[in-house]
Design a protein around this motif. Structure first.
Motif, mmCIF file in Angstrom:
data_model
loop_
_atom_site.group_PDB
_atom_site.id
_atom_site.type_symbol
_atom_site.label_atom_id
_atom_site.label_comp_id
_atom_site.label_asym_id
_atom_site.label_seq_id
_atom_site.Cartn_x
_atom_site.Cartn_y
_atom_site.Cartn_z
ATOM 1 N N ASP A 45 0.823 -1.141 0.157
ATOM 2 C CA ASP A 45 -0.143 0.083 -0.102
ATOM 3 C C ASP A 45 0.800 1.261 -0.021
ATOM 4 O OD1 ASP A 45 -2.556 -0.981 -0.498
ATOM 5 O OD2 ASP A 45 -2.927 -0.929 1.902
ATOM 6 N N PRO A 46 1.837 1.318 0.854
ATOM 7 C CA PRO A 46 2.572 2.591 0.936
ATOM 8 C C PRO A 46 3.163 2.734 -0.323
ATOM 9 C CG PRO A 46 2.931 1.417 2.902
ATOM 10 C CD PRO A 46 2.155 0.494 2.029
ATOM 11 N N LEU A 47 3.708 1.909 -1.104
ATOM 12 C CA LEU A 47 4.647 1.832 -2.486
ATOM 13 C C LEU A 47 3.619 2.510 -3.322
ATOM 14 C CD1 LEU A 47 6.280 -1.611 -2.736
ATOM 15 C CD2 LEU A 47 7.043 0.738 -1.548
ATOM 16 N N PHE A 48 2.481 2.267 -3.409
ATOM 17 C CA PHE A 48 1.459 2.642 -4.543
ATOM 18 C C PHE A 48 0.859 4.201 -4.045
ATOM 19 C CE2 PHE A 48 0.582 -1.753 -5.924
ATOM 20 C CZ PHE A 48 0.876 -1.671 -7.099
ATOM 21 N N ARG A 50 2.925 6.340 -2.825
ATOM 22 C CA ARG A 50 3.923 7.015 -3.146
ATOM 23 C C ARG A 50 3.982 7.101 -4.867
ATOM 24 N NH1 ARG A 50 6.908 4.579 0.770
ATOM 25 N NH2 ARG A 50 8.694 4.040 -0.744
ATOM 26 N N SER A 51 3.350 6.422 -5.637
ATOM 27 C CA SER A 51 3.390 6.239 -7.012
ATOM 28 C C SER A 51 2.702 7.172 -7.608
ATOM 29 C CB SER A 51 3.066 4.920 -7.318
ATOM 30 O OG SER A 51 1.652 4.667 -7.436
ATOM 31 N N SER A 52 2.940 7.028 -9.155
ATOM 32 C CA SER A 52 2.374 7.979 -10.048
ATOM 33 C C SER A 52 0.759 7.767 -10.094
ATOM 34 C CB SER A 52 2.881 7.758 -11.356
ATOM 35 O OG SER A 52 2.525 6.591 -11.852
ATOM 36 N N ILE A 53 0.389 6.644 -9.516
ATOM 37 C CA ILE A 53 -1.069 6.520 -9.408
ATOM 38 C C ILE A 53 -1.715 6.677 -7.940
ATOM 39 C CG2 ILE A 53 -1.017 4.850 -11.321
ATOM 40 C CD1 ILE A 53 -1.564 2.529 -9.368
ATOM 41 N N SER A 54 -0.853 7.270 -6.944
ATOM 42 C CA SER A 54 -1.179 7.304 -5.804
ATOM 43 C C SER A 54 -2.656 8.010 -5.769
ATOM 44 C CB SER A 54 -0.395 8.136 -5.074
ATOM 45 O OG SER A 54 -0.339 9.406 -5.691
ATOM 46 N N SER A 55 -3.158 8.979 -6.424
ATOM 47 C CA SER A 55 -4.390 9.820 -6.406
ATOM 48 C C SER A 55 -5.607 8.771 -6.619
ATOM 49 C CB SER A 55 -4.432 11.177 -7.068
ATOM 50 O OG SER A 55 -4.358 10.654 -8.480
ATOM 51 N N MET A 103 11.313 1.550 -5.846
ATOM 52 C CA MET A 103 10.844 1.563 -4.463
ATOM 53 C C MET A 103 11.357 0.148 -3.745
ATOM 54 S SD MET A 103 7.419 3.974 -4.383
ATOM 55 C CE MET A 103 6.775 3.498 -5.482
ATOM 56 N N THR A 104 11.444 -0.800 -4.543
ATOM 57 C CA THR A 104 11.937 -2.012 -3.847
ATOM 58 C C THR A 104 13.070 -2.641 -4.167
ATOM 59 O OG1 THR A 104 11.235 -3.200 -5.919
ATOM 60 C CG2 THR A 104 9.618 -3.273 -4.132
#
Length: 124
Positions: A45-48, A50-55, A103-104
């Protein structure tokens, strides 16, 4: 009024090299499946977010765990969701893959889990 955003899905697959596959990971109602899914979501969850699709990201659900090639590894198959709306032109799976890869730690670490180097697939 604007139409409500449609929920879209994509698959996320990866292999954990330091989680031994056991039969109880086969049963979605088992304690082991539920607790392992919780931990994985805690890391994903935290990765997504912080990603471009976070919103537009709305979450992931582990669909199944599978035995890795040598039985010591555990493959993870998840379905993730996002709201399809005008704030993202289109879902760019390559960009999401690159972000997750970064991120990984180049697809090597997910929290306390180790990832098999070439095992990450986004919508694979």
């Amino acid at each position: 009024t604007a139409p409500s955003p449609i929920s879209r899905h994509f698959t996320l697959n990866f292999t954990l090299t330091n989680l031994q596959y056991t039969a109880d990971l086969d049963a979605p109602s088992s304690r082991k499946f539920i607790s392992t899914e919780k931990v994985i979501n805690h890391y994903i969850d935290p990765l997504f977010k912080r990603s471009s699709i976070s919103s537009v990201y709305t979450g992931c659900k582990v669909m199944r765990f599978r035995s890795g090639r040598d039985g010591d590894n555990t493959g993870v198959d998840a379905v993730c969701s996002y709201k399809n709306d005008i704030s993202i032109a289109r879902f760019d799976r390559e960009m999401v893959y690159l972000e997750l890869s970064t991120m990984t730690n180049a697809v090597t670490k997910l929290g306390h889990y180790s990832l098999e180097k070439n095992s990450l697939y986004v919508d694979g």
